[in-house]
Design a protein around this motif. Sequence first.
Motif, short mmCIF file in Angstrom:
data_model
loop_
_atom_site.label_atom_id
_atom_site.label_comp_id
_atom_site.label_asym_id
_atom_site.label_seq_id
_atom_site.Cartn_x
_atom_site.Cartn_y
_atom_site.Cartn_z
N SER A 144 2.50 -15.03 -1.54
CA SER A 144 3.44 -14.12 -0.88
C SER A 144 2.73 -13.10 0.01
CB SER A 144 4.27 -13.35 -1.92
OG SER A 144 4.94 -14.25 -2.76
N ALA A 145 1.41 -13.26 0.19
CA ALA A 145 0.67 -12.28 0.98
C ALA A 145 0.70 -12.61 2.46
CB ALA A 145 -0.79 -12.23 0.50
N ASP A 146 0.24 -11.66 3.27
CA ASP A 146 0.09 -11.88 4.69
C ASP A 146 -1.26 -12.58 4.89
OD1 ASP A 146 -0.52 -11.74 7.36
OD2 ASP A 146 0.07 -9.64 7.61
N PHE A 147 -1.23 -13.85 5.26
CA PHE A 147 -2.45 -14.65 5.33
C PHE A 147 -3.38 -14.23 6.46
CE2 PHE A 147 -2.34 -18.51 2.46
CZ PHE A 147 -1.35 -17.99 1.63
N THR A 148 -2.90 -13.43 7.38
CA THR A 148 -3.79 -12.98 8.45
C THR A 148 -4.67 -11.82 7.99
OG1 THR A 148 -2.19 -11.41 9.35
CG2 THR A 148 -2.18 -13.65 10.27
N ARG A 149 -4.33 -11.23 6.84
CA ARG A 149 -5.18 -10.14 6.32
C ARG A 149 -5.29 -10.20 4.81
NH1 ARG A 149 -2.05 -5.36 5.72
NH2 ARG A 149 0.12 -5.98 5.79
N GLU B 185 -7.57 -6.28 -1.68
CA GLU B 185 -8.12 -4.94 -2.00
C GLU B 185 -7.01 -4.00 -2.46
OE1 GLU B 185 -11.54 -5.05 1.32
OE2 GLU B 185 -10.45 -3.14 1.17
N ALA B 186 -5.87 -4.09 -1.81
CA ALA B 186 -4.74 -3.22 -2.19
C ALA B 186 -4.30 -3.52 -3.61
CB ALA B 186 -3.58 -3.41 -1.21
N ALA B 187 -4.19 -4.80 -3.93
CA ALA B 187 -3.78 -5.18 -5.28
C ALA B 187 -4.81 -4.69 -6.30
CB ALA B 187 -3.60 -6.69 -5.37
N GLU B 188 -6.08 -4.79 -5.93
CA GLU B 188 -7.14 -4.33 -6.84
C GLU B 188 -7.03 -2.82 -7.07
OE1 GLU B 188 -11.14 -5.27 -5.65
OE2 GLU B 188 -11.95 -4.70 -7.60
N ARG B 189 -6.75 -2.09 -6.02
CA ARG B 189 -6.57 -0.62 -6.16
C ARG B 189 -5.44 -0.31 -7.14
NH1 ARG B 189 -7.06 -0.31 -0.71
NH2 ARG B 189 -4.83 -0.01 -0.37
N GLY B 190 -4.44 -1.16 -7.15
CA GLY B 190 -3.30 -0.95 -8.04
C GLY B 190 -3.55 -1.39 -9.47
N GLY B 191 -4.73 -2.02 -9.71
CA GLY B 191 -5.06 -2.39 -11.08
C GLY B 191 -5.06 -3.89 -11.36
N PHE C 212 3.03 -8.82 -3.42
CA PHE C 212 2.81 -8.91 -1.97
C PHE C 212 4.11 -8.97 -1.18
CE2 PHE C 212 -1.32 -10.70 -3.56
CZ PHE C 212 -2.08 -9.61 -3.15
N GLY C 213 5.22 -9.13 -1.86
CA GLY C 213 6.52 -9.08 -1.19
C GLY C 213 6.99 -7.63 -1.05
N PRO D 267 1.56 -3.04 -1.97
CA PRO D 267 1.11 -3.91 -3.07
C PRO D 267 0.37 -3.15 -4.18
CG PRO D 267 0.58 -4.90 -0.96
CD PRO D 267 1.05 -3.51 -0.67
N ALA D 268 -0.33 -2.06 -3.82
CA ALA D 268 -1.05 -1.30 -4.85
C ALA D 268 -0.05 -0.64 -5.79
CB ALA D 268 -1.95 -0.26 -4.20
N ALA D 269 0.93 0.02 -5.21
CA ALA D 269 1.95 0.69 -6.03
C ALA D 269 2.74 -0.33 -6.84
CB ALA D 269 2.89 1.50 -5.13
N ALA D 270 3.02 -1.48 -6.23
CA ALA D 270 3.80 -2.51 -6.92
C ALA D 270 3.04 -3.06 -8.13
CB ALA D 270 4.15 -3.63 -5.95
N THR D 271 1.72 -3.21 -7.99
CA THR D 271 0.90 -3.70 -9.10
C THR D 271 0.90 -2.67 -10.23
OG1 THR D 271 -0.51 -4.85 -7.52
CG2 THR D 271 -1.38 -4.59 -9.74
#
Length: 220
Positions: A10-15, A21-27, A200-201, A205-209
Amino acid sequence: MIEIAPSILSADFTRLGEQIEAAERGGATIIHVDVMDGHFVPNITLGLPVVRSLARATRLPLDTHLMISEPGRYAEQFAEAGARMVSVHIEVDPHIHRTLASIRKRGAKAGVVINPATSLSALDEVLNYVDYVLVMSVNPGFGGQEFIPTSVEKIRRLSRTIRERGLDVRVEVDGGIGPENIAQVAAAGAEIFVAGTAVFGQPDPAAATRELLNAAAQLV
Ligand code: DX5
Ligand code: ZN
């Protein structure tokens, strides 16, 4: 230990790098990579070159979920490409014992996946040879589907069997996981939660994680 494994489907494949990294920041502590071949499932996603690049781009373990026919031909290659977890659907592998051994031989954790309509009894002879079981709570192929409610009871029964047999096997769940159901599924015994749309939807994404981790901690 509860872990969130955001699915890059569900992520943006161009980045991808930034999104991980954002998901990692969220845990997030695992990155789930859905490999689809347009044959076992009606969708095509990505393969070895992407896994190789991701393995260089993140320190997080890559969890490759092989939704492909003849996984025995490729499982080892995914481990060589840098995946630290490789899972194989039991529905498509008549020689899964050998495939699982080939994954472990490459130093990766070996997982077996079961579809919603596959009975837990199919796992009887493989539970001794896996590090984790991935229970599909939607039919594989697409993100954004609705969680199948009977998966909760299935996970509860599987967790009980693992306990009774004294095995060191973790339970992962994939499909339709969100803040509204994660606590209930955790209470049933799942420890690793794949989440595509719910991470990723979302705009952040950090806050969502973080939200998923918090919701999972509300153990009932
Ligand atoms: C479905 C994939 C999942 C998918 C989950 O075939 O195996 O990993 O990305 O997506 P959500 O969390 O949106 O149901
Ligand atoms: Zn998956």
